[in-house]
Design a protein around this motif. Structure first.
Motif, PDB file in Angstrom:
ATOM      1  N   MET A 154       0.836  -1.210   0.000  1.00  0.00           N
ATOM      2  CA  MET A 154       0.000   0.000   0.000  1.00  0.00           C
ATOM      3  C   MET A 154       0.869   1.258   0.000  1.00  0.00           C
ATOM      4  O   MET A 154       0.581   2.218  -0.728  1.00  0.00           O
ATOM      5  CB  MET A 154      -0.966  -0.003   1.182  1.00  0.00           C
ATOM      6  CG  MET A 154      -2.083  -1.013   1.016  1.00  0.00           C
ATOM      7  SD  MET A 154      -3.277  -0.974   2.350  1.00  0.00           S
ATOM      8  CE  MET A 154      -4.064   0.582   2.043  1.00  0.00           C
ATOM      9  N   ASN A 155       1.927   1.259   0.777  1.00  0.00           N
ATOM     10  CA  ASN A 155       2.814   2.423   0.817  1.00  0.00           C
ATOM     11  C   ASN A 155       3.535   2.632  -0.515  1.00  0.00           C
ATOM     12  O   ASN A 155       3.695   3.766  -0.974  1.00  0.00           O
ATOM     13  CB  ASN A 155       3.812   2.291   1.962  1.00  0.00           C
ATOM     14  CG  ASN A 155       3.129   2.414   3.311  1.00  0.00           C
ATOM     15  OD1 ASN A 155       2.094   3.056   3.456  1.00  0.00           O
ATOM     16  ND2 ASN A 155       3.695   1.765   4.317  1.00  0.00           N
ATOM     17  N   ALA A 156       3.945   1.544  -1.149  1.00  0.00           N
ATOM     18  CA  ALA A 156       4.584   1.645  -2.465  1.00  0.00           C
ATOM     19  C   ALA A 156       3.587   2.159  -3.503  1.00  0.00           C
ATOM     20  O   ALA A 156       3.920   2.993  -4.350  1.00  0.00           O
ATOM     21  CB  ALA A 156       5.147   0.290  -2.881  1.00  0.00           C
ATOM     22  N   ARG A 157       2.361   1.673  -3.430  1.00  0.00           N
ATOM     23  CA  ARG A 157       1.321   2.146  -4.358  1.00  0.00           C
ATOM     24  C   ARG A 157       1.068   3.636  -4.181  1.00  0.00           C
ATOM     25  O   ARG A 157       0.905   4.365  -5.169  1.00  0.00           O
ATOM     26  CB  ARG A 157       0.029   1.360  -4.140  1.00  0.00           C
ATOM     27  CG  ARG A 157       0.111  -0.079  -4.610  1.00  0.00           C
ATOM     28  CD  ARG A 157      -1.118  -0.876  -4.220  1.00  0.00           C
ATOM     29  NE  ARG A 157      -2.336  -0.235  -4.671  1.00  0.00           N
ATOM     30  CZ  ARG A 157      -3.505  -0.355  -4.037  1.00  0.00           C
ATOM     31  NH1 ARG A 157      -3.612  -1.089  -2.937  1.00  0.00           N
ATOM     32  NH2 ARG A 157      -4.568   0.251  -4.502  1.00  0.00           N
ATOM     33  N   LEU A 158       1.018   4.089  -2.937  1.00  0.00           N
ATOM     34  CA  LEU A 158       0.820   5.520  -2.692  1.00  0.00           C
ATOM     35  C   LEU A 158       1.935   6.342  -3.318  1.00  0.00           C
ATOM     36  O   LEU A 158       1.696   7.412  -3.891  1.00  0.00           O
ATOM     37  CB  LEU A 158       0.727   5.799  -1.189  1.00  0.00           C
ATOM     38  CG  LEU A 158      -0.567   5.380  -0.517  1.00  0.00           C
ATOM     39  CD1 LEU A 158      -0.427   5.437   1.001  1.00  0.00           C
ATOM     40  CD2 LEU A 158      -1.733   6.240  -0.990  1.00  0.00           C
ATOM     41  N   ARG A 159       3.147   5.838  -3.247  1.00  0.00           N
ATOM     42  CA  ARG A 159       4.283   6.545  -3.854  1.00  0.00           C
ATOM     43  C   ARG A 159       4.135   6.603  -5.372  1.00  0.00           C
ATOM     44  O   ARG A 159       4.367   7.634  -5.986  1.00  0.00           O
ATOM     45  CB  ARG A 159       5.601   5.863  -3.447  1.00  0.00           C
ATOM     46  CG  ARG A 159       6.833   6.438  -4.092  1.00  0.00           C
ATOM     47  CD  ARG A 159       7.014   7.926  -3.751  1.00  0.00           C
ATOM     48  NE  ARG A 159       8.063   8.512  -4.549  1.00  0.00           N
ATOM     49  CZ  ARG A 159       7.895   9.097  -5.747  1.00  0.00           C
ATOM     50  NH1 ARG A 159       6.716   9.146  -6.296  1.00  0.00           N
ATOM     51  NH2 ARG A 159       8.914   9.616  -6.373  1.00  0.00           N
ATOM     52  N   LEU A 160       3.737   5.509  -5.989  1.00  0.00           N
ATOM     53  CA  LEU A 160       3.520   5.487  -7.431  1.00  0.00           C
ATOM     54  C   LEU A 160       2.365   6.412  -7.834  1.00  0.00           C
ATOM     55  O   LEU A 160       2.425   7.077  -8.872  1.00  0.00           O
ATOM     56  CB  LEU A 160       3.236   4.062  -7.918  1.00  0.00           C
ATOM     57  CG  LEU A 160       4.425   3.113  -7.915  1.00  0.00           C
ATOM     58  CD1 LEU A 160       3.965   1.677  -8.141  1.00  0.00           C
ATOM     59  CD2 LEU A 160       5.451   3.527  -8.961  1.00  0.00           C
ATOM     60  N   GLU A 161       1.331   6.470  -7.011  1.00  0.00           N
ATOM     61  CA  GLU A 161       0.181   7.334  -7.295  1.00  0.00           C
ATOM     62  C   GLU A 161       0.572   8.811  -7.309  1.00  0.00           C
ATOM     63  O   GLU A 161      -0.032   9.602  -8.033  1.00  0.00           O
ATOM     64  CB  GLU A 161      -0.937   7.103  -6.279  1.00  0.00           C
ATOM     65  CG  GLU A 161      -1.649   5.783  -6.471  1.00  0.00           C
ATOM     66  CD  GLU A 161      -2.676   5.492  -5.394  1.00  0.00           C
ATOM     67  OE1 GLU A 161      -3.149   6.443  -4.713  1.00  0.00           O
ATOM     68  OE2 GLU A 161      -3.024   4.314  -5.221  1.00  0.00           O
ATOM     69  N   GLU A 162       1.589   9.175  -6.529  1.00  0.00           N
ATOM     70  CA  GLU A 162       2.064  10.564  -6.551  1.00  0.00           C
ATOM     71  C   GLU A 162       2.493  10.977  -7.953  1.00  0.00           C
ATOM     72  O   GLU A 162       2.391  12.152  -8.312  1.00  0.00           O
ATOM     73  CB  GLU A 162       3.241  10.742  -5.585  1.00  0.00           C
ATOM     74  CG  GLU A 162       2.878  10.663  -4.136  1.00  0.00           C
ATOM     75  CD  GLU A 162       4.091  10.731  -3.217  1.00  0.00           C
ATOM     76  OE1 GLU A 162       5.216  11.041  -3.701  1.00  0.00           O
ATOM     77  OE2 GLU A 162       3.933  10.438  -2.025  1.00  0.00           O
ATOM     78  N   GLY A 210       1.125   9.553 -10.646  1.00  0.00           N
ATOM     79  CA  GLY A 210       0.015   9.241 -11.545  1.00  0.00           C
ATOM     80  C   GLY A 210      -0.033   7.815 -12.050  1.00  0.00           C
ATOM     81  O   GLY A 210      -0.713   7.534 -13.040  1.00  0.00           O
ATOM     82  N   PHE A 211       0.658   6.878 -11.390  1.00  0.00           N
ATOM     83  CA  PHE A 211       0.716   5.499 -11.845  1.00  0.00           C
ATOM     84  C   PHE A 211      -0.028   4.568 -10.897  1.00  0.00           C
ATOM     85  O   PHE A 211      -0.011   4.764  -9.684  1.00  0.00           O
ATOM     86  CB  PHE A 211       2.165   5.033 -11.980  1.00  0.00           C
ATOM     87  CG  PHE A 211       2.847   5.603 -13.178  1.00  0.00           C
ATOM     88  CD1 PHE A 211       2.852   4.914 -14.375  1.00  0.00           C
ATOM     89  CD2 PHE A 211       3.451   6.853 -13.119  1.00  0.00           C
ATOM     90  CE1 PHE A 211       3.463   5.450 -15.493  1.00  0.00           C
ATOM     91  CE2 PHE A 211       4.060   7.401 -14.241  1.00  0.00           C
ATOM     92  CZ  PHE A 211       4.068   6.696 -15.430  1.00  0.00           C
ATOM     93  N   LEU A 212      -0.664   3.551 -11.489  1.00  0.00           N
ATOM     94  CA  LEU A 212      -1.303   2.482 -10.723  1.00  0.00           C
ATOM     95  C   LEU A 212      -0.513   1.200 -10.933  1.00  0.00           C
ATOM     96  O   LEU A 212      -0.167   0.851 -12.073  1.00  0.00           O
ATOM     97  CB  LEU A 212      -2.746   2.267 -11.190  1.00  0.00           C
ATOM     98  CG  LEU A 212      -3.717   3.410 -10.969  1.00  0.00           C
ATOM     99  CD1 LEU A 212      -5.091   3.041 -11.533  1.00  0.00           C
ATOM    100  CD2 LEU A 212      -3.817   3.771  -9.501  1.00  0.00           C
ATOM    101  N   LEU A 213      -0.230   0.490  -9.844  1.00  0.00           N
ATOM    102  CA  LEU A 213       0.498  -0.765  -9.919  1.00  0.00           C
ATOM    103  C   LEU A 213      -0.477  -1.873 -10.293  1.00  0.00           C
ATOM    104  O   LEU A 213      -1.527  -2.035  -9.651  1.00  0.00           O
ATOM    105  CB  LEU A 213       1.175  -1.068  -8.579  1.00  0.00           C
ATOM    106  CG  LEU A 213       2.125  -2.251  -8.549  1.00  0.00           C
ATOM    107  CD1 LEU A 213       3.285  -2.047  -9.525  1.00  0.00           C
ATOM    108  CD2 LEU A 213       2.664  -2.452  -7.140  1.00  0.00           C
ATOM    109  N   CYS A 214      -0.155  -2.620 -11.314  1.00  0.00           N
ATOM    110  CA  CYS A 214      -1.048  -3.656 -11.835  1.00  0.00           C
ATOM    111  C   CYS A 214      -0.785  -4.990 -11.140  1.00  0.00           C
ATOM    112  O   CYS A 214      -0.072  -5.860 -11.658  1.00  0.00           O
ATOM    113  CB  CYS A 214      -0.880  -3.772 -13.347  1.00  0.00           C
ATOM    114  SG  CYS A 214      -1.364  -2.275 -14.220  1.00  0.00           S
TER     115      CYS A 214
END
Length: 142
Positions: free
Chosen positions: A55-63, A65-69
């Motif tokens: 979840m923390n890594a996803r939040l970083r990617l979202e900063e 504009g990316f979504l982890l698939c």
């Protein structure tokens, strides 16, 4: 639990730009997930279990504009506290009304998923709260 594992996932943005996400899982002394985007510098996420690291890594990617698939980013996937303890957060339930918790299917949170299946962390949280019929206090305005 001892683990060391590496694999590659994909992150996409709304324009369809793809990023290669190298993931390395480490344990012990602390549960950690190391992520490198397109071979760049590594970012380390430590937490009590792998789901929180993810979840923390996803939040970083979202900063950016990316979504982890991956399966752990689906809005209908979330672990129970007991499952997190039993699997170190590696597996989560697919939230379906057709079965009680004991009969629900589980998925490896790092297994790939199609971009059409994934959501932001906030959208996943809202979907889980709706599933359980709970108010989503994080989305309420003061």
């Amino acid at each position: 639990m001892t683990l060391e594992e590496s694999f590659t996932l994909v992150a996409l943005n709304e324009r369809g730009v793809a990023r290669s996400i190298e993931i390395e899982l480490r344990d012990p002394p602390a549960v950690a997930m190391v992520m490198a985007v397109d071979g760049g510098p590594s970012l380390e996420f430590q937490a009590e279990d792998l789901f929180v690291c993810l979840m923390n890594a996803r939040l970083r990617l979202e900063e950016d504009g990316f979504l982890l698939c991956c399966q752990g980013a689906r809005p209908d996937v979330f672990p129970s506290g007991l499952l997190q303890q039993e699997t170190g957060g590696r597996y989560a339930y697919v939230l379906t009304d057709e079965a009680d918790e004991a009969g629900r299917p589980t998925v490896d949170i790092f297994a790939p998923a199609d971009i059409s299946e994934v959501a932001t962390v906030a959208d996943q949280r809202a979907a889980v709260m709706r599933f359980y019929g709970l108010p989503d206090r994080a989305s309420e305005q003061p």
